[in-house]
Design a protein around this motif. Structure first.
Motif, PDB file in Angstrom:
ATOM      1  N   SER A   1       2.123  10.233   2.521  1.00 49.29           N
ATOM      2  CA  SER A   1       3.565  10.194   2.270  1.00 49.29           C
ATOM      3  C   SER A   1       4.055  11.525   1.711  1.00 49.29           C
ATOM      4  N   ALA A   2       5.362  11.681   1.694  1.00 54.51           N
ATOM      5  CA  ALA A   2       5.948  12.936   1.213  1.00 54.51           C
ATOM      6  C   ALA A   2       5.585  13.205  -0.245  1.00 54.51           C
ATOM      7  N   GLN A   3       5.417  12.142  -1.031  1.00 56.31           N
ATOM      8  CA  GLN A   3       5.092  12.313  -2.445  1.00 56.31           C
ATOM      9  C   GLN A   3       3.640  12.742  -2.653  1.00 56.31           C
ATOM     10  N   GLY A   4       2.784  12.481  -1.672  1.00 56.28           N
ATOM     11  CA  GLY A   4       1.407  12.960  -1.728  1.00 56.28           C
ATOM     12  C   GLY A   4       0.528  12.203  -2.697  1.00 56.28           C
ATOM     13  N   ARG A   5      -0.663  12.730  -2.853  1.00 60.80           N
ATOM     14  CA  ARG A   5      -1.685  12.023  -3.632  1.00 60.80           C
ATOM     15  C   ARG A   5      -1.389  12.013  -5.126  1.00 60.80           C
ATOM     16  N   LYS A   6      -0.585  12.966  -5.614  1.00 60.35           N
ATOM     17  CA  LYS A   6      -0.304  12.960  -7.050  1.00 60.35           C
ATOM     18  C   LYS A   6       0.503  11.733  -7.457  1.00 60.35           C
ATOM     19  N   ALA A   7       1.322  11.229  -6.544  1.00 64.70           N
ATOM     20  CA  ALA A   7       2.033   9.993  -6.845  1.00 64.70           C
ATOM     21  C   ALA A   7       1.051   8.839  -7.019  1.00 64.70           C
ATOM     22  N   LEU A   8      -0.019   8.843  -6.241  1.00 63.18           N
ATOM     23  CA  LEU A   8      -1.029   7.793  -6.371  1.00 63.18           C
ATOM     24  C   LEU A   8      -1.820   7.953  -7.666  1.00 63.18           C
TER      25      LEU A   8
ATOM     26  N   LEU B   1      -8.887   6.541   2.040  1.00 62.36           N
ATOM     27  CA  LEU B   1      -8.627   5.779   0.825  1.00 62.36           C
ATOM     28  C   LEU B   1      -7.177   5.913   0.381  1.00 62.36           C
ATOM     29  N   ASN B   2      -6.517   4.769   0.194  1.00 66.31           N
ATOM     30  CA  ASN B   2      -5.132   4.710  -0.270  1.00 66.31           C
ATOM     31  C   ASN B   2      -5.058   3.738  -1.447  1.00 66.31           C
ATOM     32  N   LEU B   3      -3.850   3.508  -1.955  1.00 72.61           N
ATOM     33  CA  LEU B   3      -3.699   2.663  -3.135  1.00 72.61           C
ATOM     34  C   LEU B   3      -2.883   1.424  -2.806  1.00 72.61           C
ATOM     35  N   GLY B   4      -3.420   0.262  -3.168  1.00 74.31           N
ATOM     36  CA  GLY B   4      -2.716  -0.988  -2.962  1.00 74.31           C
ATOM     37  C   GLY B   4      -2.358  -1.659  -4.271  1.00 74.31           C
TER      38      GLY B   4
ATOM     39  N   VAL C   1       0.838  -1.200   0.000  1.00 75.81           N
ATOM     40  CA  VAL C   1       0.000   0.000   0.000  1.00 75.81           C
ATOM     41  C   VAL C   1       0.873   1.249   0.000  1.00 75.81           C
ATOM     42  N   LYS C   2       0.534   2.164  -0.901  1.00 76.20           N
ATOM     43  CA  LYS C   2       1.136   3.499  -0.896  1.00 76.20           C
ATOM     44  C   LYS C   2       0.123   4.459  -0.291  1.00 76.20           C
ATOM     45  N   PHE C   3       0.614   5.326   0.599  1.00 76.90           N
ATOM     46  CA  PHE C   3      -0.271   6.114   1.451  1.00 76.90           C
ATOM     47  C   PHE C   3      -0.360   7.567   0.999  1.00 76.90           C
ATOM     48  N   THR C   4      -1.548   8.115   1.159  1.00 74.53           N
ATOM     49  CA  THR C   4      -1.768   9.507   0.776  1.00 74.53           C
ATOM     50  C   THR C   4      -0.972  10.473   1.636  1.00 74.53           C
TER      51      THR C   4
END
Length: 267
Positions: A45-52, A100-103, A40-43
């Motif tokens: 994180s330093a990269q933020g939602r645009k990375a997702l 909501l996050n991305l897996g 899972v990548k989390f909203t």
């Protein structure tokens, strides 16, 4: 305006297994209520939602073009499932990522693909050209000889290990500055350190095979999978749907300009 849906499955995290510290975003291995295990990548994180957003758009585009990407899912995450995580900085990340996050489906036993090293499997040149085309099209700056973001799986058995594409959060760099995104539509791609940029790849053939498949219809279907919450409050846009249309317009224009950005690999 014609729209299309390409919904990702939604699961709920029931157990936080462990953080992964190989990258700056500190993704985590999570078990979900569908009995699946996901990275899972989390909203928060330093990269933020645009990375997702980039993960969804490029990952699903790769899948539609016939490349292998582990299944992407939306993960409802309650930080209470990770109450036993001992590291304070990880707890801070998790508490900032409620919702909501991305897996990405966890591939058990998968191995990092390390090109140009003794004993590394040979990548198929046709598939390599397709992957390089995708990365050039989406301006992916993070598939290098030092960090290929490619996995080989299955790792054992009679079947030859296959390449799987992961980690596309560093793609679509134009969306970090929408006010200058138009200047990047035809920007050339620097592939000198690309993990698969070996001599002799037939990039013209890859372009002929893939470019015509990237249509506005397909792009709308893909961006429809991005949750509204990850597109909301974008400066210069009134609604998430306006942001989606900006992605479609940019990528549809870029694919028509492949003569400007297509890597010219020496034979």
């Amino acid at each position: 305006m014609e729209t299309h849906t390409n919904r990702l499955r939604t699961v709920t995290a029931v157990r936080y297994v462990t953080p992964l510290r190989s990258g700056g975003s500190v993704p985590g291995v999570v078990e979900a209520d569908d009995l699946g295990t996901y990275v899972v990548k989390f909203t928060g994180s330093a990269q933020g939602r645009k990375a997702l957003v980039a993960e969804v758009v490029v990952g699903e585009l790769a899948r539609h073009l016939g490349l292998r990407v582990p299944e992407l899912v939306l993960v409802n995450f309650d930080p209470s499932v990770a109450a036993g995580e001992p590291h304070e900085e990880v707890q801070d990340l998790l508490h900032a990522s409620a919702g909501l996050n991305l897996g990405m489906d966890h591939l058990p036993g998968a191995a990092d693909f390390t090109p140009r090293t003794p004993g590394a499997p040979e990548a198929d040149p046709v598939e390599s050209a397709r992957i390089l085309w995708l990365d050039a099209f989406t301006a992916n700056v993070d598939r290098t000889v030092h960090s290929s973001n490619l996995m080989t799986w299955p790792a054992s058995g009679p079947q030859k290990p296959l390449l799987w594409l992961i980690d596309h959060g560093a793609s679509l760099v134009f969306h970090h500055r929408w006010e200058s995104a138009a200047d990047a539509v035809g920007k050339a791609y620097d592939f000198r350190f690309h993990a698969l940029g070996s001599p002799g790849l037939d990039m013209a053939a890859a372009d002929a095979e893939l470019a015509h498949r990237v249509t506005p219809r397909l792009l709308r279907r893909i961006v429809a999978a991005v949750p509204d919450a990850w597109l909301a409050d974008e400066p210069g846009f009134a609604t998430p749907e306006e942001v989606r249309e900006a992605y479609v317009a940019h990528l549809a224009s870029r694919v028509r300009m492949s003569d400007r950005w297509l890597p010219q690999v020496a034979s």
